[in-house]
Design a protein around this motif. Structure first.
Motif, PDB file in Angstrom:
ATOM      1  N   ARG A  89      -1.022  -4.047  -2.176  1.00 25.27           N
ATOM      2  CA  ARG A  89      -1.682  -3.634  -0.986  1.00 25.27           C
ATOM      3  C   ARG A  89      -2.340  -2.243  -1.280  1.00 25.27           C
ATOM      4  O   ARG A  89      -3.399  -2.149  -0.856  1.00 25.27           O
ATOM      5  N   LEU A  90      -1.655  -1.165  -2.125  1.00 20.39           N
ATOM      6  CA  LEU A  90      -2.378  -0.063  -2.478  1.00 20.39           C
ATOM      7  C   LEU A  90      -3.709  -0.254  -3.104  1.00 20.39           C
ATOM      8  O   LEU A  90      -4.585   0.237  -3.124  1.00 20.39           O
ATOM      9  N   LYS A  91      -3.594  -1.327  -4.101  1.00 24.69           N
ATOM     10  CA  LYS A  91      -4.555  -1.614  -4.857  1.00 24.69           C
ATOM     11  C   LYS A  91      -5.820  -2.144  -4.404  1.00 24.69           C
ATOM     12  O   LYS A  91      -6.893  -1.664  -4.567  1.00 24.69           O
ATOM     13  N   ALA A  92      -5.152  -2.951  -3.314  1.00 28.79           N
ATOM     14  CA  ALA A  92      -6.508  -3.673  -2.320  1.00 28.79           C
ATOM     15  C   ALA A  92      -7.245  -2.528  -1.497  1.00 28.79           C
ATOM     16  O   ALA A  92      -8.570  -2.635  -1.499  1.00 28.79           O
ATOM     17  N   LEU A  93      -6.435  -1.773  -1.022  1.00 34.36           N
ATOM     18  CA  LEU A  93      -6.834  -0.659  -0.154  1.00 34.36           C
ATOM     19  C   LEU A  93      -7.759   0.504  -0.795  1.00 34.36           C
ATOM     20  O   LEU A  93      -8.777   0.745  -0.572  1.00 34.36           O
ATOM     21  N   ASN A  94      -7.420   0.531  -2.102  1.00 37.99           N
ATOM     22  CA  ASN A  94      -8.146   1.480  -3.254  1.00 37.99           C
ATOM     23  C   ASN A  94      -9.536   1.089  -3.373  1.00 37.99           C
ATOM     24  O   ASN A  94     -10.204   1.918  -3.565  1.00 37.99           O
ATOM     25  N   THR A  95      -9.795  -0.097  -3.303  1.00 35.73           N
ATOM     26  CA  THR A  95     -11.130  -0.712  -3.710  1.00 35.73           C
ATOM     27  C   THR A  95     -11.989  -0.293  -2.305  1.00 35.73           C
ATOM     28  O   THR A  95     -13.237  -0.275  -2.819  1.00 35.73           O
ATOM     29  N   CYS A  96     -11.431  -0.067  -1.358  1.00 36.29           N
ATOM     30  CA  CYS A  96     -12.369   0.197  -0.065  1.00 36.29           C
ATOM     31  C   CYS A  96     -12.651   1.927   0.075  1.00 36.29           C
ATOM     32  O   CYS A  96     -13.209   2.232   1.046  1.00 36.29           O
TER      33      CYS A  96
END
Length: 314
Positions: free
Chosen positions: A236-243
């Motif tokens: 989840r953190l990795k996915a959010l970090n892309t944004c």
């Protein structure tokens, strides 16, 4: 209907104003403005050149970022001549045609900015929602179509604005509130009915910034829904970090724009300094900060910039 302009009458002249309340210090204001414009132009030019020259960056995310750099260069270059002309050389006068041309380019590139931010939100959504087919969905051809569509839409929607302004008579003191020509400021000056201009300006606002903001919100609603369905906390953190970079760019762009719109429509009793400062923030801060944001948050961009500006070794 507003009377047609008398063809034999001299073309009206407009008078540009620096930062309201700080006119006596305008020569000193030129120094930080020159510095900030230099950073904005260098930063966006650097990001654009880094992406163009590094084939590893010819990916959807970076291609959209290059479009953002182009539109922000356009905004900066559209305002640069009159801003520096006023602060450096005290040139306050601008003719009608030059003023309308500047208004067209400022708003056109601003609309492109908004459209590219929506396209980047779509890019983030596809990257998180369907990462396995990301490359096959956002092909180079489709990205070119999206970019062309954003540019064509901006130009076609903005073309009537200067034409509608050109038909109106100006018979009062044509003093602008900024060192550049903006439609919300210009529309207050004619001594004729400007209802049609106001309605078309509202139509353009809703069809561009309004729809783009709505699509960005919808994209992030779907992104959040997808992220919450990921079981792994690290995932989840990795996915959010892309944004993060894109969210920062959206906030930097829309916050001063909304503030400026609110002041123009509801803040008639506010100090003249408020809309003046907000207009400078709206047009200068996003081109200034976005290259910094993406350089800090995106290692590939930072590496490409370091490679671009590092001295060549033999």
């Amino acid at each position: 209907m507003a009377p047609l302009r008398n063809q034999s009458a001299p073309s009206p002249t407009f008078f540009l104003v620096g930062i309201r309340g700080l006119e006596a210090r305008s020569p000193w204001a030129s120094l930080p403005f020159c510095f900030l414009y230099a950073i904005a132009l260098l930063g966006n030019s650097g990001v654009l050149l880094a992406i163009v020259k590094d084939r590893k960056l010819h990916k959807p995310m970076y291609l959209f970022l290059s479009m953002l750099a182009v539109s922000e260069l356009g905004v900066s270059l559209s305002t640069l001549p009159t801003v520096l002309g006023l602060f450096l050389f005290g040139v306050q006068e601008i003719g009608l045609d030059a003023c309308l041309s500047q208004m067209f380019f400022i708003h056109c590139f601003s609309i492109m900015d908004s459209g590219v931010l929506w396209a980047m939100a779509l890019d983030c959504f596809i990257a998180i929602y369907n990462p396995l087919q990301y490359a096959s969905i956002l092909t180079g051809h489709r990205i070119a179509l999206i970019g062309s569509g954003i540019a064509v839409k901006s130009i076609l929607l903005l073309l009537p604005l200067p034409l509608l302004m050109r038909r109106l008579p100006f018979c009062r003191a044509n003093v602008l509130a900024h060192p550049y020509c903006l439609h919300p400021n210009l529309i207050r000056l004619p001594c004729a009915d400007t209802t049609l201009n106001s309605l078309y300006g509202l139509f353009v606002l809703l069809c561009t910034f309004g729809l783009d903001a709505l699509f960005i919100i919808l994209s992030y609603t779907m992104i959040l829904k997808t992220v919450l369905s990921i079981t792994s906390r690290d995932g989840r953190l990795k996915a959010l970090n892309t944004c993060v970079s894109h969210i920062s760019a959206v906030a930097v762009y829309y916050t001063p724009m909304i503030g400026l719109s609110m002041v123009y429509r509801f803040g008639r009793r506010a100090s003249p300094l408020v809309p003046s400062l907000l207009a400078h923030i709206y047009l200068l801060v996003p081109p200034l900060l976005n290259p910094i944001i993406y350089s800090i948050k995106t290692k590939e961009i930072l590496k490409a910039l370091c490679k671009l500006f590092s001295p060549k070794t033999t």
